[in-house]
Scaffold this motif. Sequence first.
Motif, PDB file in Angstrom:
ATOM      1  N   ALA A 301      33.359  41.587  41.073  1.00  0.00           N
ATOM      2  CA  ALA A 301      33.217  42.964  41.560  1.00  0.00           C
ATOM      3  C   ALA A 301      31.859  43.204  42.204  1.00  0.00           C
ATOM      4  CB  ALA A 301      33.446  43.945  40.412  1.00  0.00           C
ATOM      5  N   SER A 302      31.386  42.238  42.990  1.00  0.00           N
ATOM      6  CA  SER A 302      30.139  42.370  43.724  1.00  0.00           C
ATOM      7  C   SER A 302      28.975  42.651  42.766  1.00  0.00           C
ATOM      8  CB  SER A 302      30.261  43.439  44.807  1.00  0.00           C
ATOM      9  OG  SER A 302      29.135  43.431  45.663  1.00  0.00           O
ATOM     10  N   SER A 303      28.298  43.790  42.910  1.00  0.00           N
ATOM     11  CA  SER A 303      27.100  44.045  42.109  1.00  0.00           C
ATOM     12  C   SER A 303      26.764  45.528  42.099  1.00  0.00           C
ATOM     13  CB  SER A 303      25.909  43.264  42.695  1.00  0.00           C
ATOM     14  OG  SER A 303      25.661  43.670  44.036  1.00  0.00           O
ATOM     15  N   TYR A 304      25.875  45.892  41.181  1.00  0.00           N
ATOM     16  CA  TYR A 304      25.250  47.218  41.111  1.00  0.00           C
ATOM     17  C   TYR A 304      26.249  48.343  40.842  1.00  0.00           C
ATOM     18  CZ  TYR A 304      21.588  44.487  43.417  1.00  0.00           C
ATOM     19  OH  TYR A 304      20.669  43.510  43.748  1.00  0.00           O
ATOM     20  N   GLY A 305      27.402  48.020  40.266  1.00  0.00           N
ATOM     21  CA  GLY A 305      28.370  49.057  39.931  1.00  0.00           C
ATOM     22  C   GLY A 305      29.050  49.676  41.124  1.00  0.00           C
ATOM     23  N   ARG A 306      29.131  48.920  42.226  1.00  0.00           N
ATOM     24  CA  ARG A 306      29.768  49.463  43.432  1.00  0.00           C
ATOM     25  C   ARG A 306      31.272  49.228  43.455  1.00  0.00           C
ATOM     26  NH1 ARG A 306      26.520  46.508  47.958  1.00  0.00           N
ATOM     27  NH2 ARG A 306      26.584  44.875  46.361  1.00  0.00           N
ATOM     28  N   LEU A 307      31.761  48.310  42.642  1.00  0.00           N
ATOM     29  CA  LEU A 307      33.193  48.027  42.559  1.00  0.00           C
ATOM     30  C   LEU A 307      33.623  47.978  41.102  1.00  0.00           C
ATOM     31  CD1 LEU A 307      33.721  45.051  45.090  1.00  0.00           C
ATOM     32  CD2 LEU A 307      34.198  47.475  45.498  1.00  0.00           C
ATOM     33  N   ILE A 308      34.881  48.260  40.881  1.00  0.00           N
ATOM     34  CA  ILE A 308      35.564  47.998  39.613  1.00  0.00           C
ATOM     35  C   ILE A 308      36.761  47.105  39.927  1.00  0.00           C
ATOM     36  CG2 ILE A 308      36.897  48.972  37.701  1.00  0.00           C
ATOM     37  CD1 ILE A 308      35.348  51.611  38.189  1.00  0.00           C
ATOM     38  N   THR A 309      36.912  46.032  39.176  1.00  0.00           N
ATOM     39  CA  THR A 309      38.112  45.211  39.327  1.00  0.00           C
ATOM     40  C   THR A 309      39.169  45.709  38.358  1.00  0.00           C
ATOM     41  OG1 THR A 309      36.713  43.302  39.841  1.00  0.00           O
ATOM     42  CG2 THR A 309      39.035  42.878  39.397  1.00  0.00           C
ATOM     43  N   ASP A 310      40.284  46.152  38.907  1.00  0.00           N
ATOM     44  CA  ASP A 310      41.421  46.650  38.125  1.00  0.00           C
ATOM     45  C   ASP A 310      42.414  45.497  37.966  1.00  0.00           C
ATOM     46  OD1 ASP A 310      43.580  47.949  37.018  1.00  0.00           O
ATOM     47  OD2 ASP A 310      43.832  49.391  38.645  1.00  0.00           O
ATOM     48  N   ILE A 311      42.489  44.947  36.765  1.00  0.00           N
ATOM     49  CA  ILE A 311      43.335  43.779  36.489  1.00  0.00           C
ATOM     50  C   ILE A 311      44.504  44.218  35.617  1.00  0.00           C
ATOM     51  CG2 ILE A 311      43.420  41.480  35.444  1.00  0.00           C
ATOM     52  CD1 ILE A 311      40.363  41.336  35.909  1.00  0.00           C
ATOM     53  N   ASP A 312      45.708  43.941  36.063  1.00  0.00           N
ATOM     54  CA  ASP A 312      46.915  44.284  35.311  1.00  0.00           C
ATOM     55  C   ASP A 312      47.567  43.021  34.767  1.00  0.00           C
ATOM     56  OD1 ASP A 312      46.701  47.035  35.768  1.00  0.00           O
ATOM     57  OD2 ASP A 312      47.687  46.863  37.711  1.00  0.00           O
ATOM     58  N   LEU A 313      47.815  43.007  33.475  1.00  0.00           N
ATOM     59  CA  LEU A 313      48.485  41.894  32.807  1.00  0.00           C
ATOM     60  C   LEU A 313      49.805  42.370  32.223  1.00  0.00           C
ATOM     61  CD1 LEU A 313      45.494  40.401  30.753  1.00  0.00           C
ATOM     62  CD2 LEU A 313      46.220  39.788  33.069  1.00  0.00           C
ATOM     63  N   LYS A 314      50.822  41.588  32.416  1.00  0.00           N
ATOM     64  CA  LYS A 314      52.106  41.829  31.762  1.00  0.00           C
ATOM     65  C   LYS A 314      52.290  40.685  30.764  1.00  0.00           C
ATOM     66  CE  LYS A 314      55.357  43.673  34.180  1.00  0.00           C
ATOM     67  NZ  LYS A 314      55.522  44.985  33.489  1.00  0.00           N
ATOM     68  N   ILE A 315      52.359  41.026  29.469  1.00  0.00           N
ATOM     69  CA  ILE A 315      52.329  40.032  28.403  1.00  0.00           C
ATOM     70  C   ILE A 315      53.627  40.060  27.607  1.00  0.00           C
ATOM     71  CG2 ILE A 315      51.079  39.258  26.344  1.00  0.00           C
ATOM     72  CD1 ILE A 315      48.602  40.693  27.473  1.00  0.00           C
ATOM     73  N   ASP A 316      54.179  38.872  27.369  1.00  0.00           N
ATOM     74  CA  ASP A 316      55.391  38.753  26.564  1.00  0.00           C
ATOM     75  C   ASP A 316      55.086  39.168  25.123  1.00  0.00           C
ATOM     76  OD1 ASP A 316      57.430  37.451  24.775  1.00  0.00           O
ATOM     77  OD2 ASP A 316      58.217  36.769  26.704  1.00  0.00           O
ATOM     78  N   ARG A 317      55.808  40.163  24.645  1.00  0.00           N
ATOM     79  CA  ARG A 317      55.548  40.711  23.318  1.00  0.00           C
ATOM     80  C   ARG A 317      55.815  39.693  22.210  1.00  0.00           C
ATOM     81  NH1 ARG A 317      55.207  46.101  21.882  1.00  0.00           N
ATOM     82  NH2 ARG A 317      55.990  46.695  23.932  1.00  0.00           N
ATOM     83  N   ARG A 318      56.770  38.790  22.456  1.00  0.00           N
ATOM     84  CA  ARG A 318      57.158  37.826  21.409  1.00  0.00           C
ATOM     85  C   ARG A 318      56.221  36.633  21.357  1.00  0.00           C
ATOM     86  NH1 ARG A 318      63.064  36.956  23.680  1.00  0.00           N
ATOM     87  NH2 ARG A 318      61.696  36.695  25.493  1.00  0.00           N
ATOM     88  N   THR A 319      55.860  36.094  22.504  1.00  0.00           N
ATOM     89  CA  THR A 319      55.078  34.857  22.537  1.00  0.00           C
ATOM     90  C   THR A 319      53.592  35.088  22.770  1.00  0.00           C
ATOM     91  OG1 THR A 319      55.294  34.554  24.927  1.00  0.00           O
ATOM     92  CG2 THR A 319      57.073  33.684  23.533  1.00  0.00           C
TER      93      THR A 319
END
Length: 567
Positions: A301-319
């Motif tokens: 996300a570059s530097s100095y608080g100029r970006l936020i990386t929005d990461i989405d995870l889809k996780i198997d509830r069972r495994t």
Amino acid sequence: MSIPGMRRAAIGLTALAVAAFGAVATTPEAADAGPKPVDVTLLALNDFHGNLEPPGGSSGTIEGQPAGGVEYLATHLAELRKASKKKNTITVAAGDLIGASPLLSAAFHDEPTIEALSQAGLDYASVGNHEFDEGSDELLRIQHGGCHPVDGCADGTPYRGADFQYLAANSFVTETGEPLLPPYAIHRVQGVKIGFIGMTLEGTPDIVSPDGVAGLTFADEAQTANRYARELRRKGVETIVVLLHEGGNQAGAGGINDCVDFTGPVVDIVDRMDPSIDVVVSGHTHQAYNCEVNNKLVTSASSYGRLITDIDLKIDRRTGDVLRASAENLVVTRDVAEDPAQTALIDHYQAVLGPVAGREVGETTEAITRTQETLFDTVRGESPLGNLIADAQLWATEGDQDAVAAFMNPGGVRADLDAGPVTYEEAFTVQPFTNNLVTLDLTGEQLYCLLEQQFVTERVLYPSATVRYVVDPAGGTAPAGDPCAGTRVVRGSLTFADVPVETDGTYRVTVNSFLAGGGDGFSVLTDGANPATGQIDLDALVAYLTETSPISAPALDRIRTTGELGR
């Protein structure tokens, strides 16, 4: 690696991936038939460097937009949490949250930044090289709280420590062999375990003063990540995220969500990581990118608080396996409401800091930037502000120490100077490390070695106005184990005040204490004789600005190439 047109990097783990990677136990299709997957959002940042207020100059924009400032960062984080399921959102960082900070944070040993990021909801952060600037004991104080051992509680209030957890998987106490701070954390979301491993770059001792890393040992990043990934899996953790303070670069045409011709140390590190690792949140290079490397999502996300990386995870509830990972870098625009708690924090520290920050110390006739010219190929050379700082250091030592030249490291120049009046705070932001100036004797042979080491370390030093030399782009870089044996610098071309430097002569040269200790790989400087420690580098810059203002940008004519000279 190039992903043309990519606006959101995504990794979908298919049946083919299941065959290739034993850590993945199911496919999205199979998951549809069972319990609904768990959606988790990671909000990531890196290299904040204490920029509580919006950065100035080019450091305060990205993608053509004004960006940054913790008042806006906190608001954007809150809005992103609100847009997702708040309990499923985890906020993380990849190091260098503190260190090389503007005066508002640095004057209080970066306590304001830790307080601000705690208020903003940060959960976990890896250490970066700058977390070690003041040594391991100070880093532990930053984590756990307590007044500074020398300056006390400078703002008159107790310092509670960080509300988030620093992770230091590859930073070991040499005497005990144990990590300085926890190597990883396990976070549970709706019954699913997510593991976070935090690391700095293995080369931290090369870019931090010896005092900062005394008593510590730093291990290989990939080997460390794999070691703790195995430990996490033994604890039933299948979703594994590495917060790594090391990074890469993409080609100049790449945008904040692109991955054009991606190169750099992080590529080799990720290529050697275990398949069980799903996401690498990286930093250190101050670049923005959104990549897939070795079937892993790799972001910065570059530097100095100029970006936020929005990461989405889809996780198997069972495994507990990641079914899908995607990311998008979002600009921290300043068109949202300022977070009132952050405003109150900034106002508090500004009041304690008092009028010293706004004191005018000089004036520039034009903007003087740290932007480096291209010397040849991808090698960067002089910058106007870097040359100015080298001139200030020579000016401060040529009288009482008989210095004839000065050299400044690029990493020590942290911000631009805008046109017009220069305040003490602005000067501090340019040079925040408070290194002492050191003047020492070097032979001509050692000076040529110093210049050759530039092309081994890939850091060309900024020379004072007395220095001239010629570089041959076709020359050879010094081989491993013999850093002085390169042939990039044309022998006989080095002059001080137009007088040729003789290899068997001795010359008084000024550098900062970081370089004098061999910092940035300039080991030859540790062999200098008769070292004399002088004033703080910032004080030299302030005095030089006061004495010589109004001041203009120095010319970039101190390092020439054989091509320029027609040789």
